[in-house]
Design a protein around this motif. Structure first.
Motif, PDB file in Angstrom:
ATOM      1  N   VAL A   9     -13.904  60.289  52.191  1.00  0.00           N
ATOM      2  CA  VAL A   9     -13.396  61.458  51.491  1.00  0.00           C
ATOM      3  C   VAL A   9     -14.048  61.490  50.118  1.00  0.00           C
ATOM      4  CG1 VAL A   9     -11.343  62.564  50.528  1.00  0.00           C
ATOM      5  CG2 VAL A   9     -11.208  61.346  52.713  1.00  0.00           C
ATOM      6  N   ARG A  10     -14.721  62.574  49.833  1.00  0.00           N
ATOM      7  CA  ARG A  10     -15.366  62.723  48.524  1.00  0.00           C
ATOM      8  C   ARG A  10     -14.515  63.669  47.677  1.00  0.00           C
ATOM      9  NH1 ARG A  10     -20.580  60.578  48.493  1.00  0.00           N
ATOM     10  NH2 ARG A  10     -21.387  60.225  50.577  1.00  0.00           N
ATOM     11  N   PRO A  11     -14.135  63.191  46.515  1.00  0.00           N
ATOM     12  CA  PRO A  11     -13.289  64.026  45.667  1.00  0.00           C
ATOM     13  C   PRO A  11     -14.055  65.198  45.065  1.00  0.00           C
ATOM     14  CG  PRO A  11     -13.939  62.058  44.504  1.00  0.00           C
ATOM     15  CD  PRO A  11     -14.449  61.913  45.910  1.00  0.00           C
ATOM     16  N   VAL A  12     -13.339  66.275  44.821  1.00  0.00           N
ATOM     17  CA  VAL A  12     -13.896  67.412  44.089  1.00  0.00           C
ATOM     18  C   VAL A  12     -13.352  67.283  42.675  1.00  0.00           C
ATOM     19  CG1 VAL A  12     -14.022  69.911  43.900  1.00  0.00           C
ATOM     20  CG2 VAL A  12     -13.978  68.829  46.161  1.00  0.00           C
ATOM     21  N   LEU A  13     -14.235  66.945  41.759  1.00  0.00           N
ATOM     22  CA  LEU A  13     -13.820  66.704  40.380  1.00  0.00           C
ATOM     23  C   LEU A  13     -14.199  67.874  39.493  1.00  0.00           C
ATOM     24  CD1 LEU A  13     -14.953  62.994  39.976  1.00  0.00           C
ATOM     25  CD2 LEU A  13     -12.670  63.834  40.482  1.00  0.00           C
ATOM     26  N   PRO A  14     -13.400  68.103  38.452  1.00  0.00           N
ATOM     27  CA  PRO A  14     -13.772  69.122  37.467  1.00  0.00           C
ATOM     28  C   PRO A  14     -15.106  68.732  36.818  1.00  0.00           C
ATOM     29  CG  PRO A  14     -11.546  68.298  37.056  1.00  0.00           C
ATOM     30  CD  PRO A  14     -12.147  67.434  38.117  1.00  0.00           C
ATOM     31  N   VAL A  57      -9.565  55.104  44.311  1.00  0.00           N
ATOM     32  CA  VAL A  57      -8.790  55.797  43.273  1.00  0.00           C
ATOM     33  C   VAL A  57      -9.244  57.248  43.157  1.00  0.00           C
ATOM     34  CG1 VAL A  57      -8.235  55.870  40.815  1.00  0.00           C
ATOM     35  CG2 VAL A  57      -8.269  53.688  42.015  1.00  0.00           C
ATOM     36  N   LEU A  58     -10.548  57.477  43.106  1.00  0.00           N
ATOM     37  CA  LEU A  58     -11.059  58.849  43.000  1.00  0.00           C
ATOM     38  C   LEU A  58     -10.653  59.693  44.204  1.00  0.00           C
ATOM     39  CD1 LEU A  58     -14.661  58.417  41.574  1.00  0.00           C
ATOM     40  CD2 LEU A  58     -12.697  59.459  40.447  1.00  0.00           C
ATOM     41  N   LEU A  66      -5.866  65.300  37.805  1.00  0.00           N
ATOM     42  CA  LEU A  66      -7.222  65.641  37.354  1.00  0.00           C
ATOM     43  C   LEU A  66      -7.193  66.747  36.306  1.00  0.00           C
ATOM     44  CD1 LEU A  66      -9.204  65.526  40.713  1.00  0.00           C
ATOM     45  CD2 LEU A  66      -9.350  63.900  38.807  1.00  0.00           C
ATOM     46  N   ALA A  67      -6.346  67.746  36.512  1.00  0.00           N
ATOM     47  CA  ALA A  67      -6.222  68.834  35.535  1.00  0.00           C
ATOM     48  C   ALA A  67      -5.694  68.300  34.205  1.00  0.00           C
ATOM     49  CB  ALA A  67      -5.312  69.929  36.082  1.00  0.00           C
ATOM     50  N   GLU A  68      -4.753  67.384  34.289  1.00  0.00           N
ATOM     51  CA  GLU A  68      -4.188  66.775  33.082  1.00  0.00           C
ATOM     52  C   GLU A  68      -5.264  65.995  32.323  1.00  0.00           C
ATOM     53  OE1 GLU A  68      -1.213  63.037  32.493  1.00  0.00           O
ATOM     54  OE2 GLU A  68      -0.551  64.591  33.895  1.00  0.00           O
TER      55      GLU A  68
END
Length: 105
Positions: A9-14, A57-58, A66-68
């Motif tokens: 699973v690859r995270p979608v990060l800001p 963790v990611l 993530l928004a925070e």
């Protein structure tokens, strides 16, 4: 029974936090305390549960968290500083790359 396929699973990060991906993929995090502390700050419980695995963790940090963190200027600066530090680590010449004179040996 053996797994037929494995996937990650690859995270979608800001955009401001995307540098966390290359930071997690370079094993330098394992001995570089500021980078480890950065991943632990994402989610201390997930960090402990994963035995300090930044990729886990990611993959598990919530969108709300993530928004925070994206809104936290101090955290964003820490990410940027870690990114710059890794880049310098990977691109700077090392002592063993120089031609040493007899006096230096």
């Amino acid at each position: 029974m053996r797994a037929i396929r494995r996937f990650q699973v690859r995270p979608v990060l800001p955009p401001t936090l995307r540098a966390l991906i290359p930071l997690s993929q370079n094993l330098r995090w394992s001995w570089h305390a500021p980078t480890r502390e950065l991943f632990e700050a994402l989610d201390p419980e997930a960090w402990a549960a994963s035995h300090g695995n930044p990729m886990v963790v990611l993959s598990s940090v919530s969108r709300a968290r993530l928004a925070e963190l994206e809104a936290d200027a101090t955290f964003v600066e820490r990410v940027q500083a870690a990114e710059r530090d890794l880049d310098a680590y990977l691109t700077q010449d090392r002592w063993y790359q120089r031609d040493l004179t007899d006096e230096e040996l």
